[in-house]
Design a protein around this motif. Structure first.
Motif, PDB file in Angstrom:
ATOM      1  N   VAL B 108     -59.901 -26.180  -6.854  1.00  0.00           N
ATOM      2  CA  VAL B 108     -59.230 -26.287  -7.766  1.00  0.00           C
ATOM      3  C   VAL B 108     -58.972 -27.703  -7.257  1.00  0.00           C
ATOM      4  N   ILE B 109     -58.503 -28.043  -6.407  1.00  0.00           N
ATOM      5  CA  ILE B 109     -58.525 -28.986  -4.982  1.00  0.00           C
ATOM      6  C   ILE B 109     -59.153 -30.334  -5.129  1.00  0.00           C
ATOM      7  N   PRO B 110     -60.663 -30.450  -5.611  1.00  0.00           N
ATOM      8  CA  PRO B 110     -60.365 -31.636  -6.264  1.00  0.00           C
ATOM      9  C   PRO B 110     -60.245 -31.773  -7.914  1.00  0.00           C
ATOM     10  N   HIS B 111     -59.898 -31.061  -8.825  1.00  0.00           N
ATOM     11  CA  HIS B 111     -59.850 -31.608 -10.048  1.00  0.00           C
ATOM     12  C   HIS B 111     -58.096 -31.893  -9.895  1.00  0.00           C
ATOM     13  N   LEU B 112     -57.907 -30.798  -9.583  1.00  0.00           N
ATOM     14  CA  LEU B 112     -56.065 -31.788  -8.976  1.00  0.00           C
ATOM     15  C   LEU B 112     -55.750 -33.186  -8.210  1.00  0.00           C
ATOM     16  N   ARG B 113     -56.774 -33.575  -7.577  1.00  0.00           N
ATOM     17  CA  ARG B 113     -56.906 -35.111  -7.114  1.00  0.00           C
ATOM     18  C   ARG B 113     -56.992 -35.966  -8.579  1.00  0.00           C
ATOM     19  N   ARG B 114     -58.073 -35.436  -8.961  1.00  0.00           N
ATOM     20  CA  ARG B 114     -58.404 -36.288 -10.399  1.00  0.00           C
ATOM     21  C   ARG B 114     -57.159 -36.118 -11.372  1.00  0.00           C
ATOM     22  N   ALA B 115     -56.644 -35.364 -11.524  1.00  0.00           N
ATOM     23  CA  ALA B 115     -55.265 -34.957 -11.986  1.00  0.00           C
ATOM     24  C   ALA B 115     -53.696 -35.601 -11.692  1.00  0.00           C
ATOM     25  N   VAL B 116     -53.787 -36.091 -10.519  1.00  0.00           N
ATOM     26  CA  VAL B 116     -52.842 -36.692 -10.079  1.00  0.00           C
ATOM     27  C   VAL B 116     -53.398 -37.984  -9.919  1.00  0.00           C
ATOM     28  N   ASP B 117     -54.575 -38.507  -9.913  1.00  0.00           N
ATOM     29  CA  ASP B 117     -54.991 -40.021 -10.029  1.00  0.00           C
ATOM     30  C   ASP B 117     -54.821 -40.616 -12.043  1.00  0.00           C
ATOM     31  N   ARG B 118     -55.132 -39.498 -12.400  1.00  0.00           N
ATOM     32  CA  ARG B 118     -54.898 -39.666 -13.816  1.00  0.00           C
ATOM     33  C   ARG B 118     -53.670 -39.514 -14.518  1.00  0.00           C
ATOM     34  N   TRP B 119     -52.556 -39.227 -14.076  1.00  0.00           N
ATOM     35  CA  TRP B 119     -50.922 -39.011 -13.976  1.00  0.00           C
ATOM     36  C   TRP B 119     -51.190 -40.330 -13.477  1.00  0.00           C
ATOM     37  N   ASN B 120     -50.740 -40.515 -12.421  1.00  0.00           N
ATOM     38  CA  ASN B 120     -50.947 -42.070 -11.890  1.00  0.00           C
ATOM     39  C   ASN B 120     -50.881 -42.720 -13.239  1.00  0.00           C
ATOM     40  N   GLU B 121     -52.813 -43.239 -13.715  1.00  0.00           N
ATOM     41  CA  GLU B 121     -52.835 -44.160 -14.381  1.00  0.00           C
ATOM     42  C   GLU B 121     -51.637 -44.141 -15.843  1.00  0.00           C
ATOM     43  N   LEU B 122     -51.891 -42.942 -16.240  1.00  0.00           N
ATOM     44  CA  LEU B 122     -50.566 -43.260 -17.622  1.00  0.00           C
ATOM     45  C   LEU B 122     -49.424 -43.292 -16.815  1.00  0.00           C
ATOM     46  N   GLU B 123     -48.699 -42.722 -15.790  1.00  0.00           N
ATOM     47  CA  GLU B 123     -47.813 -44.113 -15.563  1.00  0.00           C
ATOM     48  C   GLU B 123     -47.639 -45.931 -15.587  1.00  0.00           C
ATOM     49  N   ARG B 124     -48.824 -45.568 -15.378  1.00  0.00           N
ATOM     50  CA  ARG B 124     -48.591 -47.289 -14.743  1.00  0.00           C
ATOM     51  C   ARG B 124     -49.333 -48.111 -16.294  1.00  0.00           C
ATOM     52  N   ALA B 125     -49.671 -47.729 -17.545  1.00  0.00           N
ATOM     53  CA  ALA B 125     -50.060 -47.573 -18.278  1.00  0.00           C
ATOM     54  C   ALA B 125     -48.554 -47.676 -19.227  1.00  0.00           C
ATOM     55  N   ARG B 126     -47.500 -47.066 -19.252  1.00  0.00           N
ATOM     56  CA  ARG B 126     -46.639 -47.016 -19.592  1.00  0.00           C
ATOM     57  C   ARG B 126     -45.061 -47.847 -18.635  1.00  0.00           C
ATOM     58  N   SER B 127     -46.115 -48.510 -17.852  1.00  0.00           N
ATOM     59  CA  SER B 127     -44.135 -49.131 -17.443  1.00  0.00           C
ATOM     60  C   SER B 127     -45.056 -50.707 -17.421  1.00  0.00           C
TER      61      SER B 127
END
Lengths: 127, 127, 127, 127, 127, 127
Positions: B108-127
């Motif tokens: 699952v780890i490669p998908h976890l990496r991409r998930a965290v990258d996405r989450w960070n992208e979403l947080e940046r989009a909100r701020s």
């Protein structure tokens, strides 16, 4: 997510040709390695779809639905190409994909999107 | 490996918008085909996450962990977007991902990496 | 390993009847719960195999191969029963299973064994 | 197909106790082997479901849906037991299972049947 | 299909360096989050491949075949890198991949193609 | 859950003999069908584990870990039998299983329990 699914690359119309070029190049490299087990497997993979009690078209539909529920975009692309070559209709392709969707669940949807995009690309290439 | 995970594309900040554009375009094409089974499945997929005995936020976490253990990057991205919209905290998102990691293993780890990258992208989009 | 595969139970010939009884009892219980999403999914699952551009027999073969590569013994049993009802020949059933074997690999073999055992049981029941 | 799902064994009411006895015996044997990686994994598996940003009940629902879409009957049984202990309502359990069904598709249905049978068994044990 | 497998990117020779850069950046971000379960899992993932009754080389082959049958390109890439570092021969790598192919079936082939492409890239980097 | 995991059947010590009897009977039936693709696949499955650049013992460990992460109890049982025949030590078997556990996650645990139970059964049979 595989980015071959982005508008950009598809509008350049090179996704299918890239798929074919990479597939062909690597198959040549792999078979040239002369690993007996791998080479026999590749030969067997071809035999499985030859006409028998079931015709080729039906076997390609079987390969397509199996590829979709196992969620392998490359395999789906390959069997869509073969289905198009065998004259599978758009409705028959969609019904096959719909069974894959029900069996495999919503996790199949991203692969369904790419499959339909591929199918459209194949239809455009024929017209 | 999906290369949407490379630094380059994410620094251009267009990964999420490309995901959304392709998703929307293909959903329109697929639903326009009027395959009854597919269209009902899409409707049902929406219903499954509506509030009931469980609230929407909890259901989106369920969708997220299911997508992660089945290792579907697109599905993970979709549920991360929905989690962000529903106000899921960063800690809650990580705990959900951690359960997916333990259940699904290192695969699952490669998908976890991409998930965290996405989450960070979403947080940046909100701020 | 599922022990329905032991000689003993099959020689008593009750495996299929047990499968049917449990399936029917639980379907009744589940549908009686009136969970809208589950009940609609069950209805949709039935619709997916109705005749359309593809006939029912072909659709059951699609369900069979999808079940085999996903390695679900119950689903394989169900579609084998339906294939037998639709008059699928032994050769056609084996060719479908052979495609599932090549697509899904040796991990499919234990399920193939149980599938063939089931098919034989179905043939005995008809004769 | 696992035949623990047949009427017969469940009517003797021993399925859950057998599950627990085997699980406990084997966990003791496995942990007694002192394989560092395995033992740490088992400890980590426990930690993942402890309260944090998400409460224990929500985490058990996450474990349940992940187990269902990965189609592991034992894991589903374990999380159903834990859900029952945490006071999850019947409706909440069914909604969680319904999400697993939509995400994982009809291939999940045999596991859904056994899950509902287990849940009923757990409710009878409490009453 | 992941397009990192196209001729173009590989001829620029940056696929492996991109893989490593993204992997390193995200691992740092993830571990910096201080989610106890995730961090312990990452540590455990490292421990599992340390020498014991089996040597490191054998363990990397185990990681490789497990990654291939689970069809995770990133995991395959990672273990191929480790195998190359441990001095695994080309023949040993191909035999390991051949077992993965037979166990996992033709659905593994697209991942096999990318694996062989990666291995060639690793060999070129060494020469 | 497969009920071969209950104390009862294993204490009667007949699980392995039943596994072998069913496997042998069905292999004979399947090969006797003379489906070319299936028969060649079975032959290839044997060839894959013959000595080459890797010795038989290492190949059986590869088969074991692949079977465990794909969660096939029958396949795990088969490779455990072969590992025991090839003189794999208990520690080596546990390390192989531990890698399968880390790669495949907690969803593997029920299969790990049955694998260890099988291994113990094999050790008792030898002593």
């Amino acid at each position: 997510m595989s980015d071959e699914s982005t508008d950009d690359r598809h509008e350049h119309g090179n996704a299918l040709s890239e798929f074919r070029a990479f597939r062909e190049r690597m198959n040549t490299e792999i078979l040239g390695e002369n690993n007996l087990v791998i080479n026999r497997f590749f030969a067997l993979d071809g035999r499985a779809y030859e006409a028998g009690a079931l015709d080729v078209k039906t076997k390609e539909l079987l390969g397509l639905v199996a590829s979709l529920v196992l969620r392998c975009d490359d395999c789906v692309t390959y069997h869509l190409i073969r289905c198009a070559e065998e004259g599978v209709s758009r409705d028959a392709a969609f019904e096959t994909l719909s069974i894959g969707l029900v069996v495999g669940g919503s996790i199949v949807i991203p692969h369904l999107r790419r499959a339909v995009d591929r199918w459209n690309e194949l239809e455009r290439a024929r017209s």
